[in-house]
Scaffold this motif. Structure first.
Motif, PDB file in Angstrom:
ATOM      1  N   TYR A  42       0.649  -1.241   0.084  1.00  0.00           N
ATOM      2  CA  TYR A  42      -0.022   0.051  -0.027  1.00  0.00           C
ATOM      3  C   TYR A  42       1.061   1.034  -0.036  1.00  0.00           C
ATOM      4  CZ  TYR A  42      -4.048   3.110   1.216  1.00  0.00           C
ATOM      5  OH  TYR A  42      -4.756   4.186   0.991  1.00  0.00           O
ATOM      6  N   LYS A  43       2.040   1.197   0.810  1.00  0.00           N
ATOM      7  CA  LYS A  43       2.647   2.331   0.697  1.00  0.00           C
ATOM      8  C   LYS A  43       3.489   2.561  -0.642  1.00  0.00           C
ATOM      9  CE  LYS A  43       6.636   4.285   3.647  1.00  0.00           C
ATOM     10  NZ  LYS A  43       7.843   3.888   4.637  1.00  0.00           N
ATOM     11  N   SER A  44       3.695   1.355  -1.097  1.00  0.00           N
ATOM     12  CA  SER A  44       4.544   1.960  -2.415  1.00  0.00           C
ATOM     13  C   SER A  44       3.704   2.244  -3.626  1.00  0.00           C
ATOM     14  CB  SER A  44       5.047   0.321  -3.028  1.00  0.00           C
ATOM     15  OG  SER A  44       4.052  -0.275  -3.315  1.00  0.00           O
ATOM     16  N   VAL A  45       2.206   2.483  -3.358  1.00  0.00           N
ATOM     17  CA  VAL A  45       1.567   2.913  -4.398  1.00  0.00           C
ATOM     18  C   VAL A  45       0.379   3.838  -4.054  1.00  0.00           C
ATOM     19  CG1 VAL A  45       1.468   0.673  -5.844  1.00  0.00           C
ATOM     20  CG2 VAL A  45      -0.428   0.929  -4.099  1.00  0.00           C
ATOM     21  N   CYS A  46       0.443   4.167  -2.829  1.00  0.00           N
ATOM     22  CA  CYS A  46      -0.550   5.374  -2.320  1.00  0.00           C
ATOM     23  C   CYS A  46      -0.516   6.448  -2.786  1.00  0.00           C
ATOM     24  CB  CYS A  46      -0.589   5.287  -0.689  1.00  0.00           C
ATOM     25  SG  CYS A  46       1.069   6.109  -0.014  1.00  0.00           S
ATOM     26  N   SER A  47       0.618   6.922  -3.626  1.00  0.00           N
ATOM     27  CA  SER A  47       0.902   8.369  -4.161  1.00  0.00           C
ATOM     28  C   SER A  47       0.571   8.016  -5.556  1.00  0.00           C
ATOM     29  CB  SER A  47       2.182   8.717  -4.120  1.00  0.00           C
ATOM     30  OG  SER A  47       2.818   8.123  -4.601  1.00  0.00           O
ATOM     31  N   TYR A  48      -0.097   6.961  -5.937  1.00  0.00           N
ATOM     32  CA  TYR A  48      -0.350   6.661  -7.733  1.00  0.00           C
ATOM     33  C   TYR A  48      -1.254   7.491  -8.210  1.00  0.00           C
ATOM     34  CZ  TYR A  48      -1.669   4.414 -11.958  1.00  0.00           C
ATOM     35  OH  TYR A  48      -2.123   4.122 -13.157  1.00  0.00           O
ATOM     36  N   SER A  49      -1.512   8.045  -9.248  1.00  0.00           N
ATOM     37  CA  SER A  49      -2.474   8.566 -10.061  1.00  0.00           C
ATOM     38  C   SER A  49      -2.164   8.301 -11.290  1.00  0.00           C
ATOM     39  CB  SER A  49      -2.621   9.983  -9.594  1.00  0.00           C
ATOM     40  OG  SER A  49      -1.704  10.818 -10.227  1.00  0.00           O
ATOM     41  N   TYR A  50      -3.060   8.070 -12.258  1.00  0.00           N
ATOM     42  CA  TYR A  50      -2.967   7.717 -13.670  1.00  0.00           C
ATOM     43  C   TYR A  50      -2.029   9.357 -14.166  1.00  0.00           C
ATOM     44  CZ  TYR A  50      -3.830   8.050 -18.629  1.00  0.00           C
ATOM     45  OH  TYR A  50      -3.649   8.069 -19.999  1.00  0.00           O
ATOM     46  N   SER A  51      -2.631  10.463 -13.805  1.00  0.00           N
ATOM     47  CA  SER A  51      -2.059  11.631 -14.531  1.00  0.00           C
ATOM     48  C   SER A  51      -0.390  11.847 -14.138  1.00  0.00           C
ATOM     49  CB  SER A  51      -2.561  12.846 -14.151  1.00  0.00           C
ATOM     50  OG  SER A  51      -2.712  13.068 -12.897  1.00  0.00           O
ATOM     51  N   SER A  52      -0.163  11.528 -12.887  1.00  0.00           N
ATOM     52  CA  SER A  52       1.217  11.714 -12.076  1.00  0.00           C
ATOM     53  C   SER A  52       2.280  10.857 -12.857  1.00  0.00           C
ATOM     54  CB  SER A  52       1.301  11.530 -10.807  1.00  0.00           C
ATOM     55  OG  SER A  52       0.969  10.216 -10.271  1.00  0.00           O
ATOM     56  N   VAL A  53       1.610   9.646 -13.058  1.00  0.00           N
ATOM     57  CA  VAL A  53       2.552   8.272 -13.704  1.00  0.00           C
ATOM     58  C   VAL A  53       2.721   8.687 -15.112  1.00  0.00           C
ATOM     59  CG1 VAL A  53       2.609   5.947 -14.323  1.00  0.00           C
ATOM     60  CG2 VAL A  53       1.964   6.598 -11.934  1.00  0.00           C
ATOM     61  N   SER A  54       1.731   9.068 -15.798  1.00  0.00           N
ATOM     62  CA  SER A  54       1.775   9.786 -17.287  1.00  0.00           C
ATOM     63  C   SER A  54       2.790  10.874 -17.334  1.00  0.00           C
ATOM     64  CB  SER A  54       0.391   9.987 -17.788  1.00  0.00           C
ATOM     65  OG  SER A  54      -0.487   9.023 -17.916  1.00  0.00           O
ATOM     66  N   ALA A  55       2.789  11.759 -16.350  1.00  0.00           N
ATOM     67  CA  ALA A  55       3.700  12.852 -16.786  1.00  0.00           C
ATOM     68  C   ALA A  55       4.998  12.503 -16.296  1.00  0.00           C
ATOM     69  CB  ALA A  55       3.194  14.018 -15.280  1.00  0.00           C
ATOM     70  N   GLU A  56       5.367  11.494 -15.369  1.00  0.00           N
ATOM     71  CA  GLU A  56       6.565  11.260 -15.294  1.00  0.00           C
ATOM     72  C   GLU A  56       7.227  10.123 -16.504  1.00  0.00           C
ATOM     73  OE1 GLU A  56      10.149  11.072 -13.224  1.00  0.00           O
ATOM     74  OE2 GLU A  56       8.138  11.912 -12.299  1.00  0.00           O
ATOM     75  N   SER A  57       6.694   9.343 -16.991  1.00  0.00           N
ATOM     76  CA  SER A  57       6.704   8.927 -18.216  1.00  0.00           C
ATOM     77  C   SER A  57       6.957   9.987 -19.541  1.00  0.00           C
ATOM     78  CB  SER A  57       5.653   7.838 -18.683  1.00  0.00           C
ATOM     79  OG  SER A  57       5.164   6.978 -17.817  1.00  0.00           O
ATOM     80  N   LEU A  58       6.443  10.884 -19.555  1.00  0.00           N
ATOM     81  CA  LEU A  58       6.690  11.887 -20.643  1.00  0.00           C
ATOM     82  C   LEU A  58       7.834  12.611 -20.302  1.00  0.00           C
ATOM     83  CD1 LEU A  58       2.883  13.435 -21.239  1.00  0.00           C
ATOM     84  CD2 LEU A  58       4.393  12.084 -22.956  1.00  0.00           C
ATOM     85  N   PHE A  59       8.046  13.212 -19.003  1.00  0.00           N
ATOM     86  CA  PHE A  59       9.265  13.589 -18.601  1.00  0.00           C
ATOM     87  C   PHE A  59      10.533  12.878 -18.966  1.00  0.00           C
ATOM     88  CE2 PHE A  59      12.583  14.483 -15.446  1.00  0.00           C
ATOM     89  CZ  PHE A  59      12.827  15.859 -15.509  1.00  0.00           C
ATOM     90  N   SER A  60      10.369  11.328 -18.502  1.00  0.00           N
ATOM     91  CA  SER A  60      11.539  10.374 -18.942  1.00  0.00           C
ATOM     92  C   SER A  60      11.652  10.488 -20.518  1.00  0.00           C
ATOM     93  CB  SER A  60      11.009   9.010 -18.274  1.00  0.00           C
ATOM     94  OG  SER A  60      12.120   8.248 -18.841  1.00  0.00           O
ATOM     95  N   TYR A  61      10.628  10.724 -21.244  1.00  0.00           N
ATOM     96  CA  TYR A  61      10.873  10.664 -22.613  1.00  0.00           C
ATOM     97  C   TYR A  61      11.527  12.065 -23.236  1.00  0.00           C
ATOM     98  CZ  TYR A  61       9.555  10.814 -27.686  1.00  0.00           C
ATOM     99  OH  TYR A  61       9.680  10.838 -28.948  1.00  0.00           O
ATOM    100  N   PHE A  62      11.012  13.170 -22.581  1.00  0.00           N
ATOM    101  CA  PHE A  62      11.571  14.418 -22.980  1.00  0.00           C
ATOM    102  C   PHE A  62      13.219  14.174 -22.846  1.00  0.00           C
ATOM    103  CE2 PHE A  62      12.855  18.526 -21.034  1.00  0.00           C
ATOM    104  CZ  PHE A  62      12.756  19.301 -22.303  1.00  0.00           C
ATOM    105  N   CYS A  63      13.451  13.870 -21.567  1.00  0.00           N
ATOM    106  CA  CYS A  63      15.048  13.997 -21.179  1.00  0.00           C
ATOM    107  C   CYS A  63      15.720  12.750 -22.309  1.00  0.00           C
ATOM    108  CB  CYS A  63      15.268  13.368 -19.799  1.00  0.00           C
ATOM    109  SG  CYS A  63      14.883  14.304 -18.506  1.00  0.00           S
ATOM    110  N   TYR A  64      14.979  11.617 -22.622  1.00  0.00           N
ATOM    111  CA  TYR A  64      15.572  10.720 -23.538  1.00  0.00           C
ATOM    112  C   TYR A  64      15.904  11.495 -24.779  1.00  0.00           C
ATOM    113  CZ  TYR A  64      15.210   7.339 -27.102  1.00  0.00           C
ATOM    114  OH  TYR A  64      15.149   6.729 -28.323  1.00  0.00           O
ATOM    115  N   LYS A  65      15.076  12.105 -25.423  1.00  0.00           N
ATOM    116  CA  LYS A  65      15.217  12.877 -26.651  1.00  0.00           C
ATOM    117  C   LYS A  65      16.215  13.859 -26.668  1.00  0.00           C
ATOM    118  CE  LYS A  65      12.920  12.507 -29.952  1.00  0.00           C
ATOM    119  NZ  LYS A  65      12.991  11.546 -31.160  1.00  0.00           N
ATOM    120  N   LEU A  66      16.175  14.627 -25.551  1.00  0.00           N
ATOM    121  CA  LEU A  66      17.236  15.525 -25.316  1.00  0.00           C
ATOM    122  C   LEU A  66      18.701  14.751 -25.378  1.00  0.00           C
ATOM    123  CD1 LEU A  66      14.989  17.538 -24.897  1.00  0.00           C
ATOM    124  CD2 LEU A  66      16.296  18.407 -22.918  1.00  0.00           C
TER     125      LEU A  66
END
Length: 234
Positions: A94-118
């Motif tokens: 529960y502790k490992s996923v209690c801060s999960y939200s679809y939008s926040s995980v999607s944002a982190e995925s996109l941020f990771s992609y942004f850094c990858y492209k740079l």
């Protein structure tokens, strides 16, 4: 003395003695069963049922703290070893996923992609030195990039990729990437989403896969914990 033992071990007195001992043993067993049932009822009422109610609510750090505090109530000492193991595993998941939200995980995925492209285009994404006692020990991304995550999260909340049929969401994110790149890194032109579509980035990113694994582990831990027989009242 010999007469006393002779009297003590006559059939009638042995029978009486055994009857007394058996009666005491039965009384002890009944008392033990009663107290165990009473203790288990207290465990359900004061620990398990309140936890089940909290679990039915949306996950959050606040609810994790409530679960943790409830699990430490006095009556939790009546948990069996198997039940305590299930509870410990559940709380950890529960502790490992209690801060999960679809939008926040999607944002982190996109941020990771942004850094990858740079980085793929030869741009250093960690130009900011980290100093300890006037000595550079590491490098990090500009702190202002935290706002990029927030902006991406808002876009995903308002415009889920599932309805991006005309590509407008992709274009908005591209424009945002270009603005942040120009502001904090380089004027170099970069083609975003030419290699992976927005949907692919959100579904197949390392961040998404890690969260999917955490959620799967959590669901199993929750099912195991709530499936314990101790939750049954009959």
């Amino acid at each position: 003395m010999s007469k006393f033992f002779t009297w003590l071990f006559t059939y009638e007195h042995i029978f009486t003695l055994l009857t007394v001992l058996l009666s005491g043993l039965i009384s002890w067993i009944i008392s033990a069963i009663y107290f165990r049932k009473s203790n288990r009822n207290a465990l359900r009422l004061n620990v398990l049922f309140p936890m089940r109610r909290i679990i039915s609510e949306p996950r959050s750090w606040k609810n994790y703290k409530l679960l943790e505090d409830t699990s430490k109530e006095h009556d939790s000492k009546y948990l069996t070893k198997k039940e305590r193991t299930a509870l410990t595993t559940f709380l950890s998941s529960y502790k490992s996923v209690c801060s999960y939200s679809y939008s926040s995980v999607s944002a982190e995925s996109l941020f990771s992609y942004f850094c990858y492209k740079l980085e793929k285009n030869g741009i250093n994404t960690k130009p900011v030195p980290i100093e300890i006692d006037d000595e550079i020990v590491d490098y990090d991304t500009p702190s202002e990039l935290m706002y990029l995550r927030d902006d991406l999260s808002k876009i995903i909340e308002e415009r889920p990729y599932e309805i991006d049929e005309d590509g407008s969401t992709t274009d908005i994110i591209k424009t945002l990437f270009e603005a942040y790149c120009k502001e904090y890194f380089s004027n170099k032109r970069i083609d975003y989403f030419d290699d992976f579509s927005l949907e692919e980035v959100l579904k197949k990113s390392r961040v998404r896969n890690e969260w999917d694994q955490k959620l799967s582990a959590y669901k199993l831990a929750e099912k195991t914990f709530l499936g314990l027989k101790v939750f049954e009242t009959n």
